[in-house]
Scaffold this motif. Structure first.
Motif, PDB file in Angstrom:
ATOM      1  N   PRO A  14      -1.363  18.347  32.720  1.00  0.00           N
ATOM      2  CA  PRO A  14      -2.326  16.776  33.158  1.00  0.00           C
ATOM      3  C   PRO A  14      -0.912  15.882  33.703  1.00  0.00           C
ATOM      4  N   GLU A  15      -1.258  14.757  34.020  1.00  0.00           N
ATOM      5  CA  GLU A  15      -0.887  13.585  34.692  1.00  0.00           C
ATOM      6  C   GLU A  15      -0.022  12.907  33.445  1.00  0.00           C
ATOM      7  N   GLY A  16       0.572  12.281  33.361  1.00  0.00           N
ATOM      8  CA  GLY A  16       0.952  11.380  32.449  1.00  0.00           C
ATOM      9  C   GLY A  16       2.324  11.969  31.370  1.00  0.00           C
ATOM     10  N   THR A  17       2.200  11.163  30.321  1.00  0.00           N
ATOM     11  CA  THR A  17       3.327  12.145  29.667  1.00  0.00           C
ATOM     12  C   THR A  17       2.607  11.713  28.004  1.00  0.00           C
ATOM     13  N   TYR A  18       2.558  12.917  26.788  1.00  0.00           N
ATOM     14  CA  TYR A  18       2.371  12.525  26.321  1.00  0.00           C
ATOM     15  C   TYR A  18       3.128  11.500  24.895  1.00  0.00           C
ATOM     16  N   LEU A  19       2.756  11.003  24.725  1.00  0.00           N
ATOM     17  CA  LEU A  19       3.439   9.815  23.765  1.00  0.00           C
ATOM     18  C   LEU A  19       2.569   9.822  22.290  1.00  0.00           C
ATOM     19  N   GLU A  20       1.388   9.999  21.953  1.00  0.00           N
ATOM     20  CA  GLU A  20       0.358  10.751  20.340  1.00  0.00           C
ATOM     21  C   GLU A  20      -0.241  11.547  21.094  1.00  0.00           C
ATOM     22  N   GLY A  27     -16.491  16.580  14.565  1.00  0.00           N
ATOM     23  CA  GLY A  27     -17.390  18.241  15.074  1.00  0.00           C
ATOM     24  C   GLY A  27     -16.641  19.224  14.466  1.00  0.00           C
ATOM     25  N   HIS A  28     -17.628  19.681  13.877  1.00  0.00           N
ATOM     26  CA  HIS A  28     -17.489  20.999  12.538  1.00  0.00           C
ATOM     27  C   HIS A  28     -16.611  22.724  12.738  1.00  0.00           C
ATOM     28  N   ILE A  29     -16.989  22.611  14.244  1.00  0.00           N
ATOM     29  CA  ILE A  29     -16.526  23.974  15.103  1.00  0.00           C
ATOM     30  C   ILE A  29     -15.153  23.756  15.249  1.00  0.00           C
ATOM     31  N   HIS A  30     -14.170  22.834  15.690  1.00  0.00           N
ATOM     32  CA  HIS A  30     -12.968  23.258  16.518  1.00  0.00           C
ATOM     33  C   HIS A  30     -13.058  21.752  16.099  1.00  0.00           C
ATOM     34  N   ASP A  31     -10.941  22.308  15.971  1.00  0.00           N
ATOM     35  CA  ASP A  31     -10.160  20.858  15.380  1.00  0.00           C
ATOM     36  C   ASP A  31     -10.003  20.806  17.206  1.00  0.00           C
ATOM     37  N   THR A  32     -10.132  18.664  17.213  1.00  0.00           N
ATOM     38  CA  THR A  32     -10.741  17.923  17.922  1.00  0.00           C
ATOM     39  C   THR A  32      -9.639  17.046  18.121  1.00  0.00           C
ATOM     40  N   PHE A  33      -7.954  16.707  18.794  1.00  0.00           N
ATOM     41  CA  PHE A  33      -7.605  15.859  18.642  1.00  0.00           C
ATOM     42  C   PHE A  33      -7.524  14.746  19.872  1.00  0.00           C
ATOM     43  N   ARG A  34      -7.513  13.484  20.224  1.00  0.00           N
ATOM     44  CA  ARG A  34      -7.341  12.497  21.010  1.00  0.00           C
ATOM     45  C   ARG A  34      -5.729  12.271  21.215  1.00  0.00           C
ATOM     46  N   VAL A  35      -5.287  12.408  22.931  1.00  0.00           N
ATOM     47  CA  VAL A  35      -3.658  12.406  22.925  1.00  0.00           C
ATOM     48  C   VAL A  35      -3.913  10.872  24.294  1.00  0.00           C
ATOM     49  N   GLN A  36      -3.181  10.122  23.401  1.00  0.00           N
ATOM     50  CA  GLN A  36      -2.688   9.703  24.749  1.00  0.00           C
ATOM     51  C   GLN A  36      -1.119   9.092  25.321  1.00  0.00           C
ATOM     52  N   THR A  37      -1.858   8.798  26.372  1.00  0.00           N
ATOM     53  CA  THR A  37      -0.046   9.234  27.400  1.00  0.00           C
ATOM     54  C   THR A  37       0.571   7.334  27.056  1.00  0.00           C
ATOM     55  N   SER A  38       1.822   8.118  27.623  1.00  0.00           N
ATOM     56  CA  SER A  38       2.499   6.297  27.390  1.00  0.00           C
ATOM     57  C   SER A  38       2.067   6.006  28.959  1.00  0.00           C
ATOM     58  N   GLU A  39       1.651   6.169  30.094  1.00  0.00           N
ATOM     59  CA  GLU A  39       0.693   5.536  31.047  1.00  0.00           C
ATOM     60  C   GLU A  39      -0.365   4.851  31.155  1.00  0.00           C
ATOM     61  N   SER A  40      -0.448   3.779  30.987  1.00  0.00           N
ATOM     62  CA  SER A  40      -0.979   2.869  31.008  1.00  0.00           C
ATOM     63  C   SER A  40      -2.530   3.474  32.720  1.00  0.00           C
ATOM     64  N   ASP A  41      -2.028   3.619  33.768  1.00  0.00           N
ATOM     65  CA  ASP A  41      -2.369   3.506  34.540  1.00  0.00           C
ATOM     66  C   ASP A  41      -2.852   5.893  34.728  1.00  0.00           C
ATOM     67  N   LYS A  42      -2.762   5.968  33.812  1.00  0.00           N
ATOM     68  CA  LYS A  42      -2.993   7.930  33.471  1.00  0.00           C
ATOM     69  C   LYS A  42      -4.102   7.816  32.745  1.00  0.00           C
ATOM     70  N   ASP A  43      -4.905   9.260  32.198  1.00  0.00           N
ATOM     71  CA  ASP A  43      -5.729   9.559  31.811  1.00  0.00           C
ATOM     72  C   ASP A  43      -4.859   9.937  30.668  1.00  0.00           C
ATOM     73  N   ASN A  44      -6.384   9.817  29.417  1.00  0.00           N
ATOM     74  CA  ASN A  44      -5.570  10.133  27.832  1.00  0.00           C
ATOM     75  C   ASN A  44      -6.311  11.612  28.157  1.00  0.00           C
ATOM     76  N   TYR A  45      -6.065  12.614  27.152  1.00  0.00           N
ATOM     77  CA  TYR A  45      -7.611  13.845  26.855  1.00  0.00           C
ATOM     78  C   TYR A  45      -7.305  14.027  25.694  1.00  0.00           C
ATOM     79  N   ILE A  46      -8.685  14.982  25.907  1.00  0.00           N
ATOM     80  CA  ILE A  46      -8.583  16.194  24.395  1.00  0.00           C
ATOM     81  C   ILE A  46      -8.155  17.404  24.904  1.00  0.00           C
ATOM     82  N   LEU A  47      -7.691  17.230  23.365  1.00  0.00           N
ATOM     83  CA  LEU A  47      -7.300  18.957  22.739  1.00  0.00           C
ATOM     84  C   LEU A  47      -7.430  18.992  22.417  1.00  0.00           C
ATOM     85  N   GLN A  48      -8.437  20.333  21.937  1.00  0.00           N
ATOM     86  CA  GLN A  48      -9.462  21.602  20.980  1.00  0.00           C
ATOM     87  C   GLN A  48      -8.752  22.537  20.755  1.00  0.00           C
TER      88      GLN A  48
END
Length: 364
Positions: A14-20, A27-48
């Motif tokens: 990904p672009e950006g640095t892991y923050l939290e 959802g009941h099938i996968h374990d889903t997490f939202r990842v916020q990046t440190s940089e305000s101009d970068k995307d955040n992500y979904i990890l499953q």
């Protein structure tokens, strides 16, 4: 169970640095997490963390999603003003180039760009939302109609195959593993009396009158993202995208969009199909698929909601007879409650079927 999300994030590109990171969604099938990046101009992500007990071939699953998202992305590039990161899911490759990784504990993971500023709804409370939902699913199907390459893999074989579901039901009735069949005379009668009619779509497919297409196969309304103005944005949850008939997607959407009560409503007097929401959804759907579907496909759209509502009812009834081994339940009679609610919805559709057919004929 806890996971080292920062470490898993590091397997991808990904672009950006892991923050939290934190759990995300319901959802009941996968374990889903939202990842916020440190940089305000970068995307955040979904990890499953992917459930490889339900989806037994993760590389095959991911290959389907790669093919679909790449094709949708190419289509969107041809539409002026499209926002590729918001109107289509974007897989982030791992450092080895694959679209998934296996962590040190043997868990499978994938990563998407998080689509910000979206809205999703479990309940559709007006015709505008219903129209936009129909438009989203219709556009999804229409854009995939010319996807090159061979057929997608079946990630869950015979998922909507009503003949297979009925074979399982009849076998469980004979076996009666939980000793419940004697108390289900009325429910079994209602479902089995409709069994031949419900094979119609499969028969049309076998006779060559309707084609197998690429379908989503899990088109409940909260798998459609709307933008901040409640306009169609993106279709998500692509795990069950595979060959199917368009009626599966249209039917499941109508089942969930138009029901005036919950899927497991105990008070059956509350369960009806809202014909206004049906018309709005169908209007949005056909505004995108009108030039893609053949005449027989269009003719049987009104039948589709009966089929899919019936099919999920058969699955609930089968599970109840089997002792509640598949669906999550909140009390011992939960699957029976669901079974009855689905049949009540089927009956509501049957009463309004002529009007549903008239609406489809008017729209096409």
């Amino acid at each position: 169970m806890t996971y080292d999300l920062k470490e898993i994030f590091g397997y991808f590109t990904p672009e950006g640095t892991y923050l939290e990171g934190e759990p995300y969604g319901s959802g009941h099938i996968h374990d889903t997490f939202r990842v916020q990046t440190s940089e305000s101009d970068k995307d955040n992500y979904i990890l499953q963390r992917l459930n490889n007990k339900i989806f037994k071939d993760i590389p095959q699953l991911q290959n389907n999603i790669e093919r679909v998202t790449v094709h949708l992305n190419k289509k969107l590039q041809l539409i002026p003003g499209s926002n590729l990161k918001r109107e289509c899911l974007t897989l982030i490759p791992a450092k080895d180039g694959k679209s998934w990784i296996i962590d040190k504990d043997g868990n499978y993971w994938r990563m998407y760009i998080f689509i910000s500023d979206h809205r999703s709804y479990n309940i559709v409370d007006n015709t505008d939302k219903a129209f936009e939902g129909g438009k989203a699913i219709g556009r999804f199907q229409a854009m995939l109609a010319d996807m090159p390459g061979g057929p997608l893999a079946e990630t869950i074989p015979k998922f909507h195959d009503i003949e297979n579901r009925l074979e399982t039901l009849n076998r469980k009735i004979k076996e009666d593993p939980a000793g419940r069949v004697a108390s289900l005379t009325e429910e079994i009668k209602e479902y089995l009396s409709r069994s031949e009619e419900m094979k119609t779509i499969l028969k049309l497919g076998r006779s060559g009158k309707i084609p197998l297409r690429i379908t989503h196969n899990d088109t409940k309304f909260n798998n459609i993202l709307l933008d901040e103005n409640d306009k169609a944005l993106c279709v998500i949850d692509l795990d069950t995208v595979m060959p199917g008939y368009v009626h599966y997607d249209f039917g499941d959407s109508i089942r969930t969009v138009t029901n005036t009560a919950a899927e497991d409503e105990k008070d059956l007097s509350k369960v009806e199909m809202n014909i206004s929401l049906f018309e709005a959804y169908a209007s949005g759907y056909l505004s995108e698929t009108g030039k893609t579907l053949n005449e027989v496909e269009k003719e049987y759209l009104a039948f589709a909601p009966k089929l899919i509502t019936y099919t999920i009812g058969v699955r609930f009834l089968t599970d109840y007879i089997d002792g509640n081994n598949y669906f999550k339940i909140h009390h011992p009679l939960h699957n029976l409650q669901r079974t009855r609610a689905q049949m009540k919805l089927v009956m509501s559709m049957e009463r309004q079927y002529e009007e549903m057919q008239k609406i489809i004929r008017k729209l096409v």
